[in-house]
Structures are given as C-alpha cells and as structure tokens.
Design a protein around this motif. Structure first.
Motif, PDB file in Angstrom:
ATOM      1  N   GLY A 163       0.632  -1.145   0.133  1.00  0.00           N
ATOM      2  CA  GLY A 163       0.124   0.063  -0.024  1.00  0.00           C
ATOM      3  C   GLY A 163       0.848   1.198   0.044  1.00  0.00           C
ATOM      4  N   ILE A 164       0.249   2.272  -0.752  1.00  0.00           N
ATOM      5  CA  ILE A 164       0.906   3.649  -0.815  1.00  0.00           C
ATOM      6  C   ILE A 164      -0.200   4.601  -0.469  1.00  0.00           C
ATOM      7  CG2 ILE A 164       2.211   5.501  -2.051  1.00  0.00           C
ATOM      8  CD1 ILE A 164       3.488   3.153  -3.717  1.00  0.00           C
ATOM      9  N   CYS A 165       0.097   5.334   0.766  1.00  0.00           N
ATOM     10  CA  CYS A 165      -0.923   6.384   1.108  1.00  0.00           C
ATOM     11  C   CYS A 165      -0.742   7.758   0.717  1.00  0.00           C
ATOM     12  CB  CYS A 165      -1.208   6.046   2.535  1.00  0.00           C
ATOM     13  SG  CYS A 165      -2.753   7.044   3.013  1.00  0.00           S
ATOM     14  N   LEU A 166      -1.285   8.255  -0.188  1.00  0.00           N
ATOM     15  CA  LEU A 166      -0.828   9.682  -0.492  1.00  0.00           C
ATOM     16  C   LEU A 166      -1.282  10.616   0.683  1.00  0.00           C
ATOM     17  CD1 LEU A 166      -1.420   9.976  -4.225  1.00  0.00           C
ATOM     18  CD2 LEU A 166       0.522   9.060  -2.990  1.00  0.00           C
ATOM     19  N   SER A 167      -0.931  11.952   0.993  1.00  0.00           N
ATOM     20  CA  SER A 167      -1.093  12.747   1.956  1.00  0.00           C
ATOM     21  C   SER A 167      -2.632  13.145   1.793  1.00  0.00           C
ATOM     22  CB  SER A 167       0.049  13.885   2.185  1.00  0.00           C
ATOM     23  OG  SER A 167      -0.094  14.410   1.151  1.00  0.00           O
ATOM     24  N   ARG A 168      -3.116  13.360   0.854  1.00  0.00           N
ATOM     25  CA  ARG A 168      -4.382  14.092   0.355  1.00  0.00           C
ATOM     26  C   ARG A 168      -4.974  13.475  -0.830  1.00  0.00           C
ATOM     27  NH1 ARG A 168      -3.652  17.963  -3.489  1.00  0.00           N
ATOM     28  NH2 ARG A 168      -1.630  18.868  -3.307  1.00  0.00           N
ATOM     29  N   ASN A 169      -5.788  13.871  -1.653  1.00  0.00           N
ATOM     30  CA  ASN A 169      -6.265  13.585  -2.829  1.00  0.00           C
ATOM     31  C   ASN A 169      -5.530  14.188  -4.180  1.00  0.00           C
ATOM     32  OD1 ASN A 169      -8.786  14.302  -5.299  1.00  0.00           O
ATOM     33  ND2 ASN A 169      -8.061  12.287  -4.824  1.00  0.00           N
ATOM     34  N   PHE A 170      -4.794  13.795  -4.841  1.00  0.00           N
ATOM     35  CA  PHE A 170      -4.085  14.167  -5.918  1.00  0.00           C
ATOM     36  C   PHE A 170      -4.520  14.173  -7.256  1.00  0.00           C
ATOM     37  CE2 PHE A 170      -0.978  14.516  -2.472  1.00  0.00           C
ATOM     38  CZ  PHE A 170      -0.325  15.637  -2.723  1.00  0.00           C
ATOM     39  N   ASN A 172       6.243  24.134 -10.318  1.00  0.00           N
ATOM     40  CA  ASN A 172       7.183  22.911 -10.178  1.00  0.00           C
ATOM     41  C   ASN A 172       6.728  22.277  -8.681  1.00  0.00           C
ATOM     42  OD1 ASN A 172       8.670  20.895 -11.066  1.00  0.00           O
ATOM     43  ND2 ASN A 172      10.732  22.182 -10.150  1.00  0.00           N
ATOM     44  N   ARG A 173       5.543  22.260  -8.455  1.00  0.00           N
ATOM     45  CA  ARG A 173       5.229  21.607  -7.082  1.00  0.00           C
ATOM     46  C   ARG A 173       5.251  19.882  -7.306  1.00  0.00           C
ATOM     47  NH1 ARG A 173      -0.055  25.205  -5.703  1.00  0.00           N
ATOM     48  NH2 ARG A 173       1.205  27.043  -4.778  1.00  0.00           N
ATOM     49  N   PRO A 174       5.296  19.520  -6.145  1.00  0.00           N
ATOM     50  CA  PRO A 174       5.570  17.918  -6.250  1.00  0.00           C
ATOM     51  C   PRO A 174       4.169  17.351  -6.996  1.00  0.00           C
ATOM     52  CG  PRO A 174       5.306  18.586  -3.851  1.00  0.00           C
ATOM     53  CD  PRO A 174       5.468  19.896  -4.860  1.00  0.00           C
ATOM     54  N   THR A 175       4.254  16.481  -7.682  1.00  0.00           N
ATOM     55  CA  THR A 175       3.003  15.607  -7.841  1.00  0.00           C
ATOM     56  C   THR A 175       2.264  15.162  -7.314  1.00  0.00           C
ATOM     57  OG1 THR A 175       4.541  15.510  -9.996  1.00  0.00           O
ATOM     58  CG2 THR A 175       2.520  14.292 -10.382  1.00  0.00           C
ATOM     59  N   TYR A 176       2.958  14.421  -6.230  1.00  0.00           N
ATOM     60  CA  TYR A 176       1.982  13.676  -5.279  1.00  0.00           C
ATOM     61  C   TYR A 176       2.950  13.847  -3.780  1.00  0.00           C
ATOM     62  CZ  TYR A 176       5.566  10.396  -6.878  1.00  0.00           C
ATOM     63  OH  TYR A 176       6.572   9.725  -7.442  1.00  0.00           O
ATOM     64  N   ALA A 213      -1.716   9.491  -8.586  1.00  0.00           N
ATOM     65  CA  ALA A 213      -1.715   8.406  -7.964  1.00  0.00           C
ATOM     66  C   ALA A 213      -1.051   7.279  -8.780  1.00  0.00           C
ATOM     67  CB  ALA A 213      -3.050   8.038  -7.611  1.00  0.00           C
ATOM     68  N   LEU A 214      -1.303   7.120 -10.138  1.00  0.00           N
ATOM     69  CA  LEU A 214      -0.654   6.083 -10.924  1.00  0.00           C
ATOM     70  C   LEU A 214       0.945   6.103 -10.999  1.00  0.00           C
ATOM     71  CD1 LEU A 214      -2.843   6.072 -13.885  1.00  0.00           C
ATOM     72  CD2 LEU A 214      -2.553   4.439 -12.551  1.00  0.00           C
ATOM     73  N   LEU A 215       1.254   7.585 -10.984  1.00  0.00           N
ATOM     74  CA  LEU A 215       2.722   7.852 -11.013  1.00  0.00           C
ATOM     75  C   LEU A 215       3.421   7.438  -9.609  1.00  0.00           C
ATOM     76  CD1 LEU A 215       3.701  11.245 -12.887  1.00  0.00           C
ATOM     77  CD2 LEU A 215       3.547   8.691 -13.796  1.00  0.00           C
ATOM     78  N   ALA A 216       2.737   7.984  -8.492  1.00  0.00           N
ATOM     79  CA  ALA A 216       3.190   7.536  -7.131  1.00  0.00           C
ATOM     80  C   ALA A 216       3.615   6.045  -7.183  1.00  0.00           C
ATOM     81  CB  ALA A 216       2.225   8.071  -6.327  1.00  0.00           C
TER      82      ALA A 216
END
Ligand code: UDP
Ligand code: MG
Length: 314
Positions: free
Chosen positions: A73-80, A303-307, A85-88
């Motif tokens: 599992g990978i849990c992102l910090s919020r909805n991106f 250039n913000r982080p994508t996720y 999500a695919l790239l993460a």
C-alpha cells in the motif's frame, strides 16, 4: 529469455470501499494463476495507492496487507488525482514490469495474462484497448469519440479506446520519468516513449459498485489539459484566423471609405451590432484559449510535487 519477471500491479483508489474487497479477491486469483503458470516471479506484488480517500479504503488495504504480504500500500497525504496516484505507484515500486488498472476493475483483469505474454514476446509497452463502448452512456461514448477525433486533428498521437490500463516495462517507466512535466496526461506521454508496443483487446464492463470519480466537470478539465499540454495547434489556428480576419477587415475598410466618398453611407445599426458581437465573441474565445496555455505554463513553472506520500505498507 526474460522469463518469470517480477510484476507489480498498480491500483489507484479514491473512495473505493464498495468495490475494493471484491477487486482484491479477483486480482489475487489472477496473481496466483500467473505465479502457478510461472509467468511471473513469486516476489510479484499488487500495490494499492490510496489517493486521499475519505472512506474505509485505506483500512481495507491495511487489512489485506496484514493477511497477504504480497499486497502493498502507498497512502498519499491527500487527494492528488488519478494520474498522480498512478505515478506515485509506478515511481515508488521496484519491479521488472508494471500493470496499471483502475480499482473498479471495469477493464477486464483477465487480459493481464495476455499483457505479460506480449512482454515476453518483446513489447515494452502493452496497451489495453476496449473493443466496444456499449457499456458507456450515449453521452460518454460520443464525447470520447469526438475527443479522439479532435486530438488526432491537433496532431496528438493517442491509442483510441485506451485509457490507463497498460503494461510498462521497467525501462519504459524509467524513460517516462524523464518527462518532467507536471501537467499529466499519461495516455499521450506513453506513446512518446517509443519502444516496441502491442495492443490487447477486451470488453469494458459497467462499474459494479460505487460511483464514477470522473464526473463531467473533471472529464472536461482532463480533456482540456490533454489538449493544452500536448498541442500548440489551437494557438496556430488563432494566429491564422487573426491573419484572415485582418485581410478581410482591410477590404471592408476600403469599401467603407469608398462608400463614404460616394455619399452612400447609411445608419447601419444591425450590421454594426453583428460585427461587434461576432468579434467580441471571437476575441474572448481566443483569449480563453491563450489563457489555457498560460495556465499550463503557470502549473509547470511552480514545479510543485506531483504527489506526496504519507505512509507505505511494504
Ligand atoms: N481515482 C483516483 N483519484 C481520483 C479520481 C479517481 O485515484 O482523484 C481512481 C479511482 O479510484 C479509479 C480510477 O481512478 O480506480 C478511475 O476512476 P473511475 O473508475 O471513477 O473513472 P471512470 O471509469 O468512471 O472513468
Ligand atoms: Mg471506472
């Protein structure tokens, strides 16, 4: 031959509690079958990326991971967003081959086996392509058709009826990482990678539970993003129509001057109103199109982080 490669199935999930348990069961069956047939290595995994769900999605992933360690599992910090999500999932998992599939399994997971076989035949990218769109609403079917047509006219290479169900080799994923853009429209980036590719065909099912996470507004924005980040043709069209309109207005001006000296000018309210409304409409539309491109540049330069990853289960 590169037999028995390590596979990672990447599944983006946003509020998917209604479908998740079933999807895990189905994917596990396919995973076991692939291992039994020695098509993939026993170290293969299924990675669920929780894209800031507000429901029970993450606890369900945790529960599955505890029971079956091949589930990660990978849990992102919020909805991106779906693409993010695919790239993460792709960039934070090590494997020889990656397959991305939506959590609702509308795209037939049974063809995963064919995708893997195509990889062994030498393809680094295998596209899942839908046979028919009869499970879609009339509206979605037609808007999709027009979208592919417009993209083709604009010179963007897309695989028709292919969304984000695809196999990528490790080399393809590493090459994709070289595309540094933030405006993500993966289905147009992947063909730019090159390498040998193949298609596998399947029938797309209806969503069994839960609701679509791509309502109309998101769909339109996604399409605009696809166009403004991959084609400059709309900008060229603006210039071209600017040239044509300027030439026409030059002749119109000549005609006006001649008419003036001939004393044949009349009070032309209707023609004046039509000209004003027509050209104001065009001007605003063109400014809007240019605005879309400026918005794309705006997103890129920040250039913000994508996720952002909050926690992982591995
Ligand atoms: N998704 C996501 N983040 C979002 C929106 C969607 O991870 O912000 C995931 C969603 O959980 C699903 C996939 O992207 O696995 C596709 O969404 P959906 O099935 O709702 O789209 P549709 O099939 O209706 O186009
Ligand atoms: Mg779906």
């Amino acid at each position: 031959m590169k037999k028995c490669a390590e596979l990672a199935i990447i599944v983006p999930c946003y509020n998917e509690e209604e479908v998740l348990e079933n999807s895990i069961k189905t994917l596990n069956k396919i995973y076991d079958d692939l291992i039994k047939n020695e098509l993939i290595a026993p170290s293969s995994k299924i990675v669920f990326v929780n894209d800031g769900s507000k429901d029970q999605t993450w606890p369900l992933i945790q529960k599955a991971h505890k029971k079956q360690p091949h589930i990660k599992g990978i849990c992102l910090s919020r909805n991106f967003g779906h693409q993010e999500a695919l790239l993460a999932g792709l960039y934070n998992t090590t494997a020889d081959i990656y397959i991305t599939i939506d959590a609702d399994l509308q795209d037939d997971p049974a063809v995963i086996k064919n995708m893997v076989k195509e990889y062994y035949k030498g393809s680094e990218v295998v596209y899942g392509v839908r046979n028919k769109r009869d499970t879609d609403s009339f509206f979605k079917r037609n808007t999709a058709l027009w979208f592919y047509k417009i993209m083709k006219i604009l010179g963007v290479e897309l695989v028709s009826n292919h969304a984000d169900f695809r196999l990528l080799s490790r080399r393809a994923v590493c090459t994709m990482a070289e595309f540094k853009e933030k405006n993500l429209f993966l289905r147009a980036i992947v063909p730019l990678i090159g390498f040998q590719s193949a298609n596998v065909y399947y029938d797309r099912k209806k969503r069994e539970a839960g609701t679509t996470k791509y309502p109309l507004k998101k769909m339109i924005l996604f399409a605009l993003k696809g166009i403004s980040s991959f084609s400059a043709v709309p900008l060229h069209l603006i210039t071209l129509s600017g040239i044509i309109i300027s030439i026409l207005s030059f002749f119109l001006m000549l005609w006006t001057i001649i008419a003036y000296f001939n004393n044949s000018t009349i009070v032309g309210w209707a023609s004046l109103m039509s000209a004003i409304t027509f050209f104001s409409g065009i001007t605003i539309l063109f400014m809007g199109i240019i605005g879309e491109y400026i918005a794309s540049i705006f997103i890129e330069v920040k250039n913000r982080p994508t996720y952002i990853i909050d926690k992982t289960l591995d």
